[in-house]
Write a protein that holds these residues in place. Structure first.
Motif, short mmCIF file in Angstrom:
data_model
loop_
_atom_site.label_atom_id
_atom_site.label_comp_id
_atom_site.label_asym_id
_atom_site.label_seq_id
_atom_site.Cartn_x
_atom_site.Cartn_y
_atom_site.Cartn_z
N UNK A 1 0.86 -1.18 0.00
CA UNK A 1 0.00 0.00 0.00
C UNK A 1 0.90 1.23 0.00
N UNK A 2 0.60 2.21 -0.82
CA UNK A 2 1.43 3.42 -0.95
C UNK A 2 1.54 4.13 0.40
N UNK A 3 2.79 4.32 0.82
CA UNK A 3 3.07 4.97 2.10
C UNK A 3 3.18 6.47 1.88
N UNK A 4 2.24 7.22 2.41
CA UNK A 4 2.22 8.67 2.20
C UNK A 4 3.35 9.38 2.93
N UNK A 5 3.99 8.71 3.89
CA UNK A 5 5.08 9.33 4.64
C UNK A 5 6.45 8.90 4.11
N UNK A 6 6.44 8.33 2.91
CA UNK A 6 7.68 7.87 2.29
C UNK A 6 8.24 8.97 1.38
N UNK A 7 9.52 9.26 1.53
CA UNK A 7 10.18 10.29 0.72
C UNK A 7 10.02 10.01 -0.77
N UNK A 8 10.10 8.74 -1.14
CA UNK A 8 10.06 8.35 -2.55
C UNK A 8 8.72 8.71 -3.22
N UNK A 9 7.66 8.87 -2.43
CA UNK A 9 6.34 9.14 -2.98
C UNK A 9 5.99 10.62 -3.02
N UNK A 10 6.93 11.49 -2.63
CA UNK A 10 6.66 12.91 -2.60
C UNK A 10 6.97 13.58 -3.95
N UNK A 11 6.37 14.74 -4.17
CA UNK A 11 6.60 15.50 -5.40
C UNK A 11 8.07 15.93 -5.46
#
Length: 398
Positions: free
Chosen positions: A83-93
């Protein structure tokens, strides 16, 4: 004591830098797993909330371990999609990533600005040019203190340089000397130090090159060195001085100037602190450019490059000059740390920002494997450079 001051300065610079990454990540709702000073082996650590705070044995930097900064496995161990981790650096803009990565550099520049402003507010030395509007304004407001003559420049291998006179020394007295046949001074004439610096140098030149002036054999300088100790040196003029514009005249190889101390208003200090921060940053960028040009063209490092041992020595020298100079020295170190970290080199903040920009522009992700390889190689090269510079520092001691 000097080593302790150096450790405190280094600790402050590293903590401020890493705190920039830490708070930027927190503000972007990215998890921070570790905040460390130095590199392993670990001396002690404490976990508070989700973050481990560590103090390591090698005091050559520090790091903040940000969740997902080095990538994240896309699948669970059983192969199912995570599940996509919203607190993961890799998923940030990308812009948020760049903000987090650049925050350490921003904090170091901000720290430098604060230190420079504080230093200028405590006491500021400026060129006492009587023809300038600045000088006349300060004079009317009765804010000028301790007006004095200093050595502005000393030509290499000149009589003044060989006598141990250095730039920054404060002149207390200057004597024109008359010597006997054995070279002993038996009569002397004091120069008026209330005149401008170039006028004093002109008077010295006229005396040395005049057959009519009987006080033309040598010049004696009574001065305060950078430690505040009073000393004197007697020098004679020579012809054909290297790097001189007047080789047909006797010269001793110095230039003099007048400076004064002024207590700035807070608003003036804030403005001057900003201007000096910009100027020191510009000069640091030029310094790094020259360093790398020399490194890649000659294979040698500049003599001014210093490692931990050399830095301890410099801290000792600056400490003797006073607290004000120690603040300025720390500010310059902070700017140097910022400029160094923003270089587009693997393992540095600038290198990681470069990876983000490449991915953003091309729309293609650089493999985590290659990022780790490049960052690891970059870190190894930096360690080797540190060892090389430290060896040079040790050799200088002997």
């Amino acid at each position: 004591m000097t080593i302790l001051i150096f450790i405190i300065i280094l600790l402050a610079l590293v903590i401020i830098h890493e705190a920039g990454h830490f708070f930027a990540a927190k503000s972007a709702k990215v998890r921070v797993d570790e905040f460390a000073f130095g590199f392993p082996p670990r001396l002690f650590s404490v976990k508070k909330g989700e973050t481990l705070y560590a103090f390591n044995a090698l005091p050559i930097g520090g790091y903040v371990k940000i969740h997902g900064e080095n990538g994240e496995d896309k699948n669970n161990q059983d192969g199912s999609e995570k599940i996509k981790d919203k607190r993961n650096f890799a998923h940030k803009h990308p812009l948020i990533k760049i903000f987090i990565l650049a925050a350490g550099v921003i904090m170091n520049i901000l720290l430098a600005y604060i230190l420079i402003t504080a230093s200028t507010y405590i006491s500021t030395t400026f060129v006492a040019d009587k023809n300038s509007n600045e000088y006349q304004t300060f004079l009317k407001e009765n804010r000028i203190k301790n007006e004095r003559v200093i050595i502005v420049n000393v030509l290499e291998n000149s009589p003044a340089a060989l006598a141990g006179i250095k730039a920054g020394y404060e002149i207390e007295k200057i004597y024109l000397n008359q010597e006997n046949l054995s070279g002993e001074v038996f009569s002397k004439k004091s120069l008026d130090l209330k005149k401008e610096g170039d006028e004093i140098v002109s008077e010295i030149s006229k005396a040395l090159n005049s057959n009519e002036n009987k006080f033309n054999d040598s010049i004696t300088f009574v001065y305060k060195n950078l430690k505040g100790d009073t000393a004197s040196a007697t020098v004679a003029g020579v012809y054909n001085l290297a790097n001189s514009d007047n080789k047909d005249k006797k010269m001793i190889g110095i230039s003099l100037g007048k400076v004064a101390t002024i207590n700035l208003k807070f608003t003036e200090a804030v403005k001057l602190g900003y201007e000096k921060t910009i100027e020191y940053t510009r000069l640091t960028l030029i310094g790094f450019k020259d360093l790398f040009v020399k490194l890649f063209t000659t294979g040698n490092l500049s003599e001014g490059v210093a490692g931990p041992i050399g830095m301890v020595k410099e801290v000792g020298n600056v400490r003797e000059m006073g607290f004000n100079y120690l603040l300025l020295f720390t500010a310059v170190l902070s700017i140097s740390l910022a400029v160094f970290n923003i270089l587009p080199f693997p393992a540095l903040d600038g290198g990681r920002i470069l990876f983000v920009l490449i991915e953003w522009i091309t729309g293609r992700k650089i493999s985590e494997k290659w990022q780790n390889i490049l960052n690891g190689a970059g870190f190894l090269l930096l360690i080797l450079l540190m060892i090389f510079v430290t060896v040079k520092d040790v050799m200088k001691l002997f």
